[in-house]
Design a protein around this motif. Structure first.
Motif, PDB file in Angstrom:
ATOM      1  N   LEU A 716       0.685  -1.208  -0.293  1.00  0.00           N
ATOM      2  CA  LEU A 716       0.070   0.165   0.133  1.00  0.00           C
ATOM      3  C   LEU A 716       0.789   1.304   0.105  1.00  0.00           C
ATOM      4  CD1 LEU A 716      -3.301   0.344  -0.206  1.00  0.00           C
ATOM      5  CD2 LEU A 716      -2.996   0.611   2.539  1.00  0.00           C
ATOM      6  N   ASP A 717       2.180   0.674   0.420  1.00  0.00           N
ATOM      7  CA  ASP A 717       3.438   2.558   0.361  1.00  0.00           C
ATOM      8  C   ASP A 717       2.726   3.092  -1.010  1.00  0.00           C
ATOM      9  OD1 ASP A 717       3.080   1.699   2.771  1.00  0.00           O
ATOM     10  OD2 ASP A 717       5.368   0.686   2.850  1.00  0.00           O
ATOM     11  N   GLN A 718       2.751   1.785  -1.949  1.00  0.00           N
ATOM     12  CA  GLN A 718       3.272   2.613  -3.549  1.00  0.00           C
ATOM     13  C   GLN A 718       2.306   3.418  -3.809  1.00  0.00           C
ATOM     14  OE1 GLN A 718       3.812  -1.867  -4.950  1.00  0.00           O
ATOM     15  NE2 GLN A 718       5.798  -0.737  -5.666  1.00  0.00           N
ATOM     16  N   MET A 719       1.187   3.475  -2.995  1.00  0.00           N
ATOM     17  CA  MET A 719      -0.277   3.896  -3.796  1.00  0.00           C
ATOM     18  C   MET A 719      -0.464   5.560  -2.850  1.00  0.00           C
ATOM     19  SD  MET A 719      -1.816   1.938  -5.535  1.00  0.00           S
ATOM     20  CE  MET A 719      -3.405   2.643  -6.001  1.00  0.00           C
ATOM     21  N   PRO A 720      -1.413   6.197  -3.522  1.00  0.00           N
ATOM     22  CA  PRO A 720      -1.417   7.972  -3.081  1.00  0.00           C
ATOM     23  C   PRO A 720      -2.512   7.316  -2.517  1.00  0.00           C
ATOM     24  CG  PRO A 720      -1.427   8.015  -5.393  1.00  0.00           C
ATOM     25  CD  PRO A 720      -1.233   6.814  -4.568  1.00  0.00           C
ATOM     26  N   ALA A 721      -3.897   8.371  -1.519  1.00  0.00           N
ATOM     27  CA  ALA A 721      -3.925   8.872  -0.434  1.00  0.00           C
ATOM     28  C   ALA A 721      -5.984   8.017  -1.671  1.00  0.00           C
ATOM     29  CB  ALA A 721      -4.642   9.438   0.416  1.00  0.00           C
ATOM     30  N   MET A 722      -6.426   7.196  -1.481  1.00  0.00           N
ATOM     31  CA  MET A 722      -7.813   7.024  -1.563  1.00  0.00           C
ATOM     32  C   MET A 722      -8.503   7.797  -2.751  1.00  0.00           C
ATOM     33  SD  MET A 722     -10.367   4.024  -1.251  1.00  0.00           S
ATOM     34  CE  MET A 722     -11.579   3.554  -1.841  1.00  0.00           C
ATOM     35  N   ASN A 723      -8.699   9.109  -1.245  1.00  0.00           N
ATOM     36  CA  ASN A 723      -9.773   9.856  -1.462  1.00  0.00           C
ATOM     37  C   ASN A 723      -8.918  10.982  -3.284  1.00  0.00           C
ATOM     38  OD1 ASN A 723      -8.169  11.264  -0.324  1.00  0.00           O
ATOM     39  ND2 ASN A 723     -10.241  11.966   1.501  1.00  0.00           N
ATOM     40  N   ASP A 724      -7.610  10.645  -2.707  1.00  0.00           N
ATOM     41  CA  ASP A 724      -6.961  11.488  -4.306  1.00  0.00           C
ATOM     42  C   ASP A 724      -7.251  11.416  -4.934  1.00  0.00           C
ATOM     43  OD1 ASP A 724      -5.190  12.853  -5.754  1.00  0.00           O
ATOM     44  OD2 ASP A 724      -3.306  12.610  -4.466  1.00  0.00           O
ATOM     45  N   TYR A 725      -7.779  11.881  -6.372  1.00  0.00           N
ATOM     46  CA  TYR A 725      -8.507  12.057  -7.625  1.00  0.00           C
ATOM     47  C   TYR A 725      -7.681  11.895  -8.576  1.00  0.00           C
ATOM     48  CZ  TYR A 725     -12.621   9.395  -7.104  1.00  0.00           C
ATOM     49  OH  TYR A 725     -14.112   8.311  -6.789  1.00  0.00           O
ATOM     50  N   SER A 726      -6.265  12.708  -8.249  1.00  0.00           N
ATOM     51  CA  SER A 726      -5.322  13.120  -8.820  1.00  0.00           C
ATOM     52  C   SER A 726      -4.543  11.412  -9.612  1.00  0.00           C
ATOM     53  CB  SER A 726      -4.106  13.290  -8.793  1.00  0.00           C
ATOM     54  OG  SER A 726      -2.928  13.626 -10.201  1.00  0.00           O
ATOM     55  N   MET A 727      -4.830  11.564 -11.105  1.00  0.00           N
ATOM     56  CA  MET A 727      -4.250   9.764 -11.846  1.00  0.00           C
ATOM     57  C   MET A 727      -2.526   9.807 -11.511  1.00  0.00           C
ATOM     58  SD  MET A 727      -6.104   8.080 -12.488  1.00  0.00           S
ATOM     59  CE  MET A 727      -6.100   7.076 -12.759  1.00  0.00           C
ATOM     60  N   GLN A 728      -2.203  10.769 -10.368  1.00  0.00           N
ATOM     61  CA  GLN A 728      -0.300  10.513 -10.931  1.00  0.00           C
ATOM     62  C   GLN A 728      -0.415   9.725  -9.483  1.00  0.00           C
ATOM     63  OE1 GLN A 728       1.594  14.260  -8.522  1.00  0.00           O
ATOM     64  NE2 GLN A 728       3.831  13.164  -8.892  1.00  0.00           N
ATOM     65  N   GLU A 729       0.333   8.259  -9.929  1.00  0.00           N
ATOM     66  CA  GLU A 729       0.897   7.363  -9.427  1.00  0.00           C
ATOM     67  C   GLU A 729       0.026   6.152  -9.309  1.00  0.00           C
ATOM     68  OE1 GLU A 729       4.084   6.164  -8.965  1.00  0.00           O
ATOM     69  OE2 GLU A 729       4.737   8.400  -9.806  1.00  0.00           O
ATOM     70  N   ARG A 730      -1.028   6.410 -10.782  1.00  0.00           N
ATOM     71  CA  ARG A 730      -2.223   5.447 -10.108  1.00  0.00           C
ATOM     72  C   ARG A 730      -2.271   4.534 -11.868  1.00  0.00           C
ATOM     73  NH1 ARG A 730      -5.573   5.374  -6.344  1.00  0.00           N
ATOM     74  NH2 ARG A 730      -5.863   7.488  -4.760  1.00  0.00           N
ATOM     75  N   THR A 731      -1.949   3.568 -11.698  1.00  0.00           N
ATOM     76  CA  THR A 731      -2.595   2.424 -12.952  1.00  0.00           C
ATOM     77  C   THR A 731      -1.063   2.930 -14.166  1.00  0.00           C
ATOM     78  OG1 THR A 731      -3.472   3.888 -14.689  1.00  0.00           O
ATOM     79  CG2 THR A 731      -5.434   3.631 -13.170  1.00  0.00           C
ATOM     80  N   TYR A 732      -1.509   1.830 -14.305  1.00  0.00           N
ATOM     81  CA  TYR A 732       0.447   1.183 -14.901  1.00  0.00           C
ATOM     82  C   TYR A 732       0.483   2.543 -15.876  1.00  0.00           C
ATOM     83  CZ  TYR A 732      -2.207   0.695 -19.440  1.00  0.00           C
ATOM     84  OH  TYR A 732      -3.178   1.103 -20.919  1.00  0.00           O
ATOM     85  N   ARG A 733      -0.395   3.392 -16.280  1.00  0.00           N
ATOM     86  CA  ARG A 733       0.039   4.986 -17.199  1.00  0.00           C
ATOM     87  C   ARG A 733       0.406   5.491 -15.980  1.00  0.00           C
ATOM     88  NH1 ARG A 733      -4.634   6.734 -19.282  1.00  0.00           N
ATOM     89  NH2 ARG A 733      -5.849   7.244 -17.663  1.00  0.00           N
TER      90      ARG A 733
END
Length: 875
Positions: A716-733
């Motif tokens: 989970l350390d690789q993930m931003p906060a759940m309620n942060d809707y920026s796509m930075q560091e989210r999904t393979y893209r």
């Protein structure tokens, strides 16, 4: 003059003939809206013109009442078919949507959608013939969910097609086409894409959340799948989301619903609110942007929400007609929405006689047919992703297998949420016993799923249930008394061996839908002492006291019991085909000790772990969970529950090969297990043919086709906060770290080699990209393979690492090298910038070919820059 006189002399005859044409079969006058020779628009206009204001207002709610004077039957818009017709009795239960996405297969998704609409049509007409018009009986389905699965903690991510907008749009388009049919003038069903827009958790705060995203994320991630399905499938309905977007409730956002959905995307159907979303405009603790229900309704209608999913009572009591008179609600908005809604109903044929309806002749026997079950088996096999294989698979059918784990015989993991009742459910235990033979399989539940949540409740067996005769003697079974609650009287009594019922017709009067209650009384005599927790959907009393927690029971002791059940229609459960089930689990039994004992005698261990849809799903009554790792439908951890990790570690000490099968609707960070297991299979929630599909994979009876539609992170350390809707560091893209398993990963049993990716050295911006690559099938057998094509640009406007732009499905001959050509359109390569120009920027770019394991990467240079398209600038 003579011609004029002759005309007036025949005019009455013309009028009479025209009137005769408009007579219905019953001899009564038939108005224009029942005249099938007129256009849909003409029929709708005629009907709505005849309705009073109050009648029109009542049609704006999901449970639309009948208008007898206009021959308008009652209609309930609420129905579900996410992966099979849901909550309306038995139906083919296909893999959950996330499992369907793992197929990466458009053709299969179309077949699944078509099978579902076949069954939906058959069930609908069966209900209408029996005068049942309640929730879950109509033809307007609130499926599919095409939100982007941007965070593995979101409990409803299982309902989506994964984290990629291109894949989501591709698969959803085929699903919608399968549902809606191929007739240009008539609808087989209405599909509803949801939830528009910028919606993917958290669940517990969805009624008050206010999300912001920049235009780059909005147009490159959150909107593309919606635009694709509107354009390519002509979807007829869209559901707006609970949350606010840029301060406005999504169901009251003129920007989302009018400017983007209708003007930019070209949507022409109707918009339905998520259920209760309009009440969130004014209720305490939610958005509270207005004070009164009438204000909320007026706002939502003016913004473009046509149908309100909730009860009309509170709105109608809020002086709603007065609100129209004062302009709080516009009558022109009402007329517009009512016409949109009736347009769908007319296109469905709901105002035509049955013989005039193209799809009305589907026999009820199509539900769960052999053909649909075969499609289902194919879909289940494609939902299974072989993530690791150190050569242990395929298994030798003569091997002794220890089948262990809380999901090895857990029927819940076959379904996922929003499901129907399966025709012939096959758990891993059932499937492996059938495939390998009873004597080859030993079984232990092994552990709980987590804490006190178990995946292996059993129906309380008949062997421990008794009742006393008038003479005081014990006899097998419980005395059951069936009641009609409306008349508050006993209807009949009988002895039931155990409580495990599914009533396709009610026990009172053999009706399809009827309210009733049952009370079972008798004696429980346990065959084993221990601590027990009771489950099911009944109320349990022992010695007159309600049981809510664990109870100590002693072997051989007699316990007076009273079990009560009453049908209670609810949105979250099957309301057409009621079920009563009384279950239990012994909580102090040493399941781990049992598992170790059987594993010692086996040659190979198949461990079925993970989580279940009882732990992740939609926030609501059934998801009121607050446990370590889980909160109200979402997850607070992506680790495997500790009790299962401990069981795996103990089994690993036996030095037996372990095949780990993970069931979950989302990514699990099983890093340690991945290192130690000889094979790893991600199963998602693979439908009612789960056991058969898993057995076929273990035996190598087919080439695994499943690929991951989501990234599996290491922690989970690789993930931003759940309620942060920026796509930075989210999904393979956009994720720059190293995943446990990348998006698109998956193995098969074939031996193929990728080589020689050929691309132009330079590509002028605005031109399509053409390329070729070679595949050598070194095996003897022909193969079907799907190759993922990714595009990346060092000057991408959204700074994405890469994005999926095509899936190439290829038939390969045995012992053969094949050249494969592909072409990527400028539109697929384009990426929106902050000014909402979809651009291709000059500079270095690359193409990656990936088959789930092997990859080829080639580079080229884009010369110049160009705008593929431009959206109207936003606020």
């Amino acid at each position: 003059m003579r011609r004029f006189i002759k005309f007036w002399s025949i005019l009455p005859i013309c009028i009479m003939i025209n009137s005769l044409v408009l007579y219905a079969q019953n001899g009564q006058y038939s108005p224009d809206y029942l005249n099938t020779t007129l256009t849909t628009e003409q029929r709708v206009d005629d009907l709505v013109s005849r309705m009073s204001l109050k009648e029109k207002l009542r049609q704006l709610f999901s449970a639309a009442p009948a208008i007898p004077r206009l021959q308008v039957p009652a209609y309930n818009y609420w129905n579900e078919c996410l992966h099979g017709v849901a909550r309306a009795g038995k139906a083919t239960v296909f893999p959950q949507a996330i499992g369907l996405a793992a197929s990466f297969d458009q053709e299969m998704i179309y077949k699944v959608g078509t099978a579902i609409s076949d069954e939906g049509r058959a069930k609908h007409h069966h209900f209408v013939r029996n005068d049942v018009r309640s929730i879950y009986t109509g033809l307007t389905y609130w499926s599919p969910n095409i939100n982007i699965f941007r965070d593995p903690r979101w409990g409803r991510g299982q309902e989506t097609y994964g984290e990629d907008p291109f894949l989501t749009g591709l698969l959803a388009t085929q699903f919608v086409k399968g549902l809606q049919g191929d007739d240009p003038d008539h609808l087989k069903a209405v599909a509803t894409i949801k939830h528009f827009a910028v919606h993917s958790g958290p669940e517990f705060s969805r009624h008050s959340d206010n999300f912001y995203t920049n235009n780059i994320d909005l147009y490159n991630t959150y909107l593309p799948a919606f635009g694709t399905v509107v354009k390519d499938a002509n979807v007829q309905s869209v559901m707006c989301a609970y949350n606010r977007f840029r301060d406005q409730p999504c169901c009251g956002s003129y920007y989302l619903l009018e400017e983007i959905l209708r003007k930019q995307m070209g949507f022409t159907g109707y918009v339905v609110s998520d259920c209760g979303a309009i009440s969130d405009f004014y209720k305490e603790g939610t958005h509270q942007v207005v004070d009164q229900p009438s204000q909320a309704l007026g706002w939502s209608l003016s913004a473009g929400t046509d149908l309100n999913c909730e009860e009309s009572k509170q709105f109608m009591e809020d002086h709603i007609e007065e609100a129209v008179a004062k302009g709080i609600i516009s009558e022109s908005d009402i007329d517009r929405s009512v016409k949109r809604l009736f347009t769908a109903r007319f296109k469905l044929g709901l105002f035509d006689t049955e013989d005039q309806q193209k799809y009305a002749q589907n026999p009820h026997e199509v539900v769960g047919s052999k053909r649909h079950q075969q499609i289902n088996l194919e879909a289940s096999q494609n939902a299974l992703v072989l993530m690791k294989n150190n050569g242990i698979l395929p298994l030798d059918p003569s091997q002794k297998i220890a089948l262990i784990g809380p999901n090895a015989d857990n029927i819940d993991v076959l379904f996922g949420n929003y499901n129907g009742l399966p025709i012939a459910p096959s758990t891993p235990l059932i499937g492996l016993k059938k495939a390998f033979g009873e004597n080859q399989i030993s079984f232990s539940k092994g552990s709980a799923l987590t804490a006190d949540k178990y995946g292996h409740y059993d129906v309380v067996p008949a062997e421990v249930l008794f009742h006393k005769t008038k003479r005081g003697k014990l006899k097998a079974g419980l005395k059951a008394t069936y009641f009609n609650p409306k008349k508050a009287e006993q209807s009949f009594t009988q002895v039931d061996r155990q409580i495990n019922f599914t009533w396709e017709k009610t026990p009172l009067n053999q009706q399809i839908q009827e309210q009733f209650s049952v009370k079972w009384e008798g004696i429980l005599i346990p065959q084993r002492s221990g601590q027990y927790r009771f489950g099911g959907n009944v109320e349990t009393k022992i010695k007159g006291k309600k049981i809510h927690s664990i109870v100590d029971l002693k072997k051989g002791e007699q316990y007076e019991i009273s079990i009560s059940y009453q049908t209670k229609p609810a949105w979250y459960k099957n309301s057409i085909c009621p079920q009563a089930e009384w279950t239990w689990v012994q909580t102090d039994f040493d399941y781990q000790k049992e598992a170790i004992a059987i594993a010692k005698k086996a040659e190979v261990i198949v461990f079925c772990g993970g989580i279940s849809p009882r732990l992740e799903g939609e926030e609501g009554k059934e998801m009121d969970i607050d446990l370590e790792g889980f909160y109200k439908g979402d997850r607070t951890s992506i680790d495997l529950p500790q009790v299962q990790q401990q069981l795996f570690d103990e089994l690993y000490q036996l030095n037996k090969p372990i095949i780990y099968v993970n069931f979950s609707g989302s990514a699990i960070a099983f890093t340690e297990i991945n290192q130690k297991a000889e094979a790893v299979i991600q199963a998602f929630y693979p439908g009612e043919r789960t056991g058969d599909a898993l057995a076929n994979l273990l035996l190598g009876k087919y080439q695994p086709q499943g690929r991951l539609p989501v990234t599996f992170y290491q922690n989970l350390d690789q993930m931003p906060a759940m309620n942060d809707y920026s796509m930075q560091e989210r999904t393979y893209r956009y994720f720059s770290g190293k995943p446990l398993y990348r998006f698109g990963a998956g193995l098969d049993f074939s031996t193929t080699e990728l080589s020689k990716l050929e691309l132009p050295a330079k590509l002028t911006a605005g031109e399509n990209l053409k390329g070729t690559f070679y595949v050598k099938n070194t095996g003897n057998e022909p193969l079907t393979k799907k190759y993922q094509v990714y595009f990346s640009s060092e000057n991408a406007p959204d700074r994405s690492i890469k994005k999926l732009v095509q899936i190439v499905k290829v038939e390969l001959k045995g012992k053969h090298t094949q050249e494969i050509a592909f072409e990527i359109s400028t539109d697929n390569m384009g990426i929106y910038d902050a000014d909402l120009q979809k651009k291709i920027n000059e500079g270095k770019a690359s193409i990656e070919i990936f088959d789930g394991k092997q990859q080829l990467v080639g580079q080229f240079e884009i010369v110049g820059s160009c705008a593929v398209s431009t959206m109207k600038p936003t606020r």
